[in-house]
Design a protein around this motif. Structure first.
Motif, mmCIF file in Angstrom:
data_model
loop_
_atom_site.group_PDB
_atom_site.id
_atom_site.type_symbol
_atom_site.label_atom_id
_atom_site.label_comp_id
_atom_site.label_asym_id
_atom_site.label_seq_id
_atom_site.Cartn_x
_atom_site.Cartn_y
_atom_site.Cartn_z
ATOM 1 N N ALA A 199 0.828 -1.208 0.000
ATOM 2 C CA ALA A 199 0.000 0.000 0.000
ATOM 3 C C ALA A 199 0.864 1.259 0.000
ATOM 4 O O ALA A 199 1.882 1.346 0.693
ATOM 5 C CB ALA A 199 -0.913 -0.001 1.220
ATOM 6 N N GLY A 200 0.460 2.244 -0.788
ATOM 7 C CA GLY A 200 1.148 3.524 -0.836
ATOM 8 C C GLY A 200 2.336 3.571 -1.775
ATOM 9 O O GLY A 200 2.918 4.635 -1.985
ATOM 10 N N ILE A 201 2.706 2.440 -2.352
ATOM 11 C CA ILE A 201 3.843 2.368 -3.275
ATOM 12 C C ILE A 201 3.316 2.230 -4.702
ATOM 13 O O ILE A 201 2.328 1.539 -4.950
ATOM 14 C CB ILE A 201 4.748 1.171 -2.927
ATOM 15 C CG1 ILE A 201 5.281 1.305 -1.505
ATOM 16 C CG2 ILE A 201 5.898 1.056 -3.932
ATOM 17 C CD1 ILE A 201 6.080 2.565 -1.242
ATOM 18 N N THR A 202 3.973 2.886 -5.644
ATOM 19 C CA THR A 202 3.592 2.797 -7.049
ATOM 20 C C THR A 202 4.677 2.090 -7.849
ATOM 21 O O THR A 202 5.843 2.489 -7.817
ATOM 22 C CB THR A 202 3.338 4.191 -7.649
ATOM 23 O OG1 THR A 202 2.280 4.826 -6.917
ATOM 24 C CG2 THR A 202 2.942 4.090 -9.109
ATOM 25 N N SER A 253 6.697 -0.308 1.269
ATOM 26 C CA SER A 253 5.453 0.045 1.950
ATOM 27 C C SER A 253 5.588 -0.115 3.464
ATOM 28 O O SER A 253 5.062 0.703 4.236
ATOM 29 C CB SER A 253 4.313 -0.839 1.432
ATOM 30 O OG SER A 253 3.112 -0.600 2.130
ATOM 31 N N LYS A 254 6.294 -1.150 3.882
ATOM 32 C CA LYS A 254 6.522 -1.380 5.310
ATOM 33 C C LYS A 254 7.400 -0.288 5.905
ATOM 34 O O LYS A 254 7.216 0.142 7.052
ATOM 35 C CB LYS A 254 7.182 -2.749 5.486
ATOM 36 C CG LYS A 254 7.623 -3.087 6.901
ATOM 37 C CD LYS A 254 6.468 -3.384 7.819
ATOM 38 C CE LYS A 254 6.981 -3.901 9.155
ATOM 39 N NZ LYS A 254 5.883 -4.177 10.104
ATOM 40 N N TYR A 255 8.376 0.194 5.111
ATOM 41 C CA TYR A 255 9.307 1.222 5.569
ATOM 42 C C TYR A 255 9.297 2.391 4.582
ATOM 43 O O TYR A 255 10.246 2.581 3.808
ATOM 44 C CB TYR A 255 10.709 0.642 5.707
ATOM 45 C CG TYR A 255 10.782 -0.499 6.690
ATOM 46 C CD1 TYR A 255 10.789 -0.253 8.070
ATOM 47 C CD2 TYR A 255 10.829 -1.826 6.258
ATOM 48 C CE1 TYR A 255 10.846 -1.298 8.986
ATOM 49 C CE2 TYR A 255 10.887 -2.878 7.168
ATOM 50 C CZ TYR A 255 10.893 -2.603 8.523
ATOM 51 O OH TYR A 255 10.940 -3.639 9.429
ATOM 52 N N PRO A 256 8.230 3.181 4.570
ATOM 53 C CA PRO A 256 8.052 4.208 3.535
ATOM 54 C C PRO A 256 9.086 5.328 3.563
ATOM 55 O O PRO A 256 9.249 6.040 2.563
ATOM 56 C CB PRO A 256 6.645 4.763 3.830
ATOM 57 C CG PRO A 256 6.391 4.429 5.266
ATOM 58 C CD PRO A 256 7.094 3.132 5.502
#
Length: 514
Positions: A227-230, A474-477
């Protein structure tokens, strides 16, 4: 239209290339009855003679570069390739610019004037394409003397006949052609019936491919799903007939509202100067498969899930197939890299495409994307046993790219898949093929709605790694690209004792997201 070429997808060399073979077998690949001569002359070479020179270079050095051939070879290949010559200009290593540079502008204008004057073409009839970021210009060249003047000029980094698309990956003399590998690495839209042993069901009705469990991917979903990564993918596009990569991208357990975008930078035309983009829709199937593996939804339709099923996706159709042997494919991939590089939301770029040797404008674009902080994964190579003496393909061979290849599910240690390449540029491996059956690879969503398929080679290995990287980021944004890469390396099986053929080896996704 793209020129026909016996570098067929059946050889699928490029979805992803490279292995080694005894040199005595490799030497058989030299074209018969063609005299190989690297002395500069005024002679115009045939396609067969040019290909013989290329084959000899691969046989002797495991590499080929247009920078190592004389002027008449460059001229001959340029003319055969529709008269288009690509000039990389600037100082050594000066691949791109991020702001106006008067010196580079002067260099470019001087080279363009040189070609126009030498070719004796009126300005209104002179065909030239310039790049706003990369220090590259494409021009029409027909004369040997023009090539010689350019080679003697300051400010030329490289000259490449970027329209030359006639190189043939030949089988050894007397050998039977290897069977096609369309399901493994090339174009295929037909779908498959999956063996029930190759997946397991998971809520809310999705399938977990057997290969995911070899890397603890499903176990890692409890900690991260991307999540949050493209993820940006450059390939053959997305199928308009597969809603799970369209309007239903947030299907099932995937985040409702995550985004999927598709663009096209490929031009399907016989004319190199054409600007008629061919659109974002996949006509090959390869790009659809790669997108499904990397980020397809954890659906409720009884279809295989992707690795990072909560990640966003941006697909660029930069090529018509996996082999970058056409001017418009090379330009399309270069433009796609530039576009993804300029997007601040794109973290990862995945490319399961390539070519046997380096392509200047694509190389410059990879360096530009790398300079913008992108983590770039590229396929190490997929071909047939007849061509496995070729080295790791480009762009996986670049230091800016992370090369990935596929291995078999073998209890005896590491063994490349039947059509996968290995070598010292490889950093990671993914299990993607049954040891007992090379047709049973990674299950993926198919080209059409409700369809299932298998996909293999270093192509699927690369897309899988891109998905795992998205879960880590995603775990470490707040991590940097290097921190993410270090975690991937530390979470791989051979981290403390890397292999000269398989790098850090198989990734453990669960360990990577600890």
């Amino acid at each position: 239209m793209k020129k026909a070429n016996s570098l067929v997808l059946g050889l699928c060399l490029l979805a992803a290339f490279s292995c080694t073979k005894d040199q005595d077998e490799a030497s058989d690949l030299l074209t018969e009855n063609v005299e190989v001569n690297l002395q500069d002359s005024d002679a115009f070479l045939t396609i067969e003679e040019i290909n013989a020179l290329i084959n000899q270079s691969f046989y002797e050095k495991q590499s080929f570069s247009w920078s190592e051939v004389p002027a008449n070879v460059l001229w001959s290949a340029t003319v055969h390739g529709g008269n288009v010559l690509t000039i990389g200009y600037g100082e050594k290593g000066e691949s791109f610019r991020t702001e106006k540079n008067d010196r580079l502008d002067a260099t470019r204008l001087g080279l363009v004037d040189l070609v126009q004057s030498s070719e004796q073409i009126a300005k209104k009839d002179f065909r030239v394409k310039e790049d706003e970021v990369l220090n590259v210009v494409d021009l029409e060249v027909t004369k040997l003397e023009t090539i010689r003047e350019l080679l003697a000029s300051d400010g030329v980094r490289y000259l490449e006949p970027n329209g030359y698309s006639y190189y043939d990956i030949t089988t050894p003399q007397g050998a039977k052609p290897a069977p096609t590998q369309t399901r493994s690495a090339g174009c295929d839209t037909s779908g498959s019936t999956l063996n029930s042993a190759d997946y397991r069901s998971i809520w809310p009705g999705a399938l977990v491919p057997w290969t995911f469990d070899r890397h603890n991917i499903a176990s890692a979903w409890g900690r991260s799903r991307g999540a949050g990564i493209t993820i940006g993918i450059i390939d053959t596009g997305l199928s308009p007939n597969q809603p799970l990569l369209g309007n239903s991208f947030g299907d099932g357990a995937s985040i409702n509202g995550r985004t999927v975008e598709k663009y096209g930078t490929y031009i399907d035309s016989a004319w190199w100067w054409s600007n008629n983009l061919d659109g974002p829709n996949d006509r090959c199937g390869h790009g659809t498969s790669m997108a499904g593996v990397a980020a397809g939804p954890r659906n409720n339709d009884g279809l295989p899930s992707g690795v990072a099923y909560d990640a966003n996706l941006v697909m660029y159709r930069g090529t018509s197939d996996v082999v970058l042997n056409d001017y418009h494919e090379r330009k399309g991939v270069s433009n796609a890299l530039r576009a993804l590089a300029d997007r601040s939301d794109v973290d990862i770029i995945s490319m399961s495409i390539g070519y046997p040797w380096s392509i200047g404008n694509v190389r410059d674009a990879v360096r530009y994307a790398y300079s913008r902080g992108k983590l770039i994964f590229a396929a190490g190579g997929t071909s047939t046993s007849a061509t496995n003496w070729y080295p790791v393909i480009f762009p996986a061979s670049m230091p800016e790219a992370i090369a990935v290849t596929g291995v078999t599910d073998w209890s005896g240690g590491y063994r490349e898949c039947d059509i996968c390449h290995d070598g010292n540029e490889i950093e990671f491996t993914i299990v993607m093929e049954r040891d007992s059956n090379d047709d049973r690879t990674t299950p993926v969503i198919g080209f059409n709605q409700g369809q299932r398929d298998y996909v293999g080679g270093s192509s699927v290995a690369t897309a899988t790694m891109a998905g795992v990287a998205a879960m880590v980021w995603s775990k470490y944004p707040n991590w940097s690209r290097q921190q993410v890469l270090n975690r991937l390396r530390q979470s791989s099986e051979l981290y403390s004792n890397t292999s000269s053929k398989y790098g850090y080896g198989n990734i453990d996704a669960y360990q990577a997201v600890q």
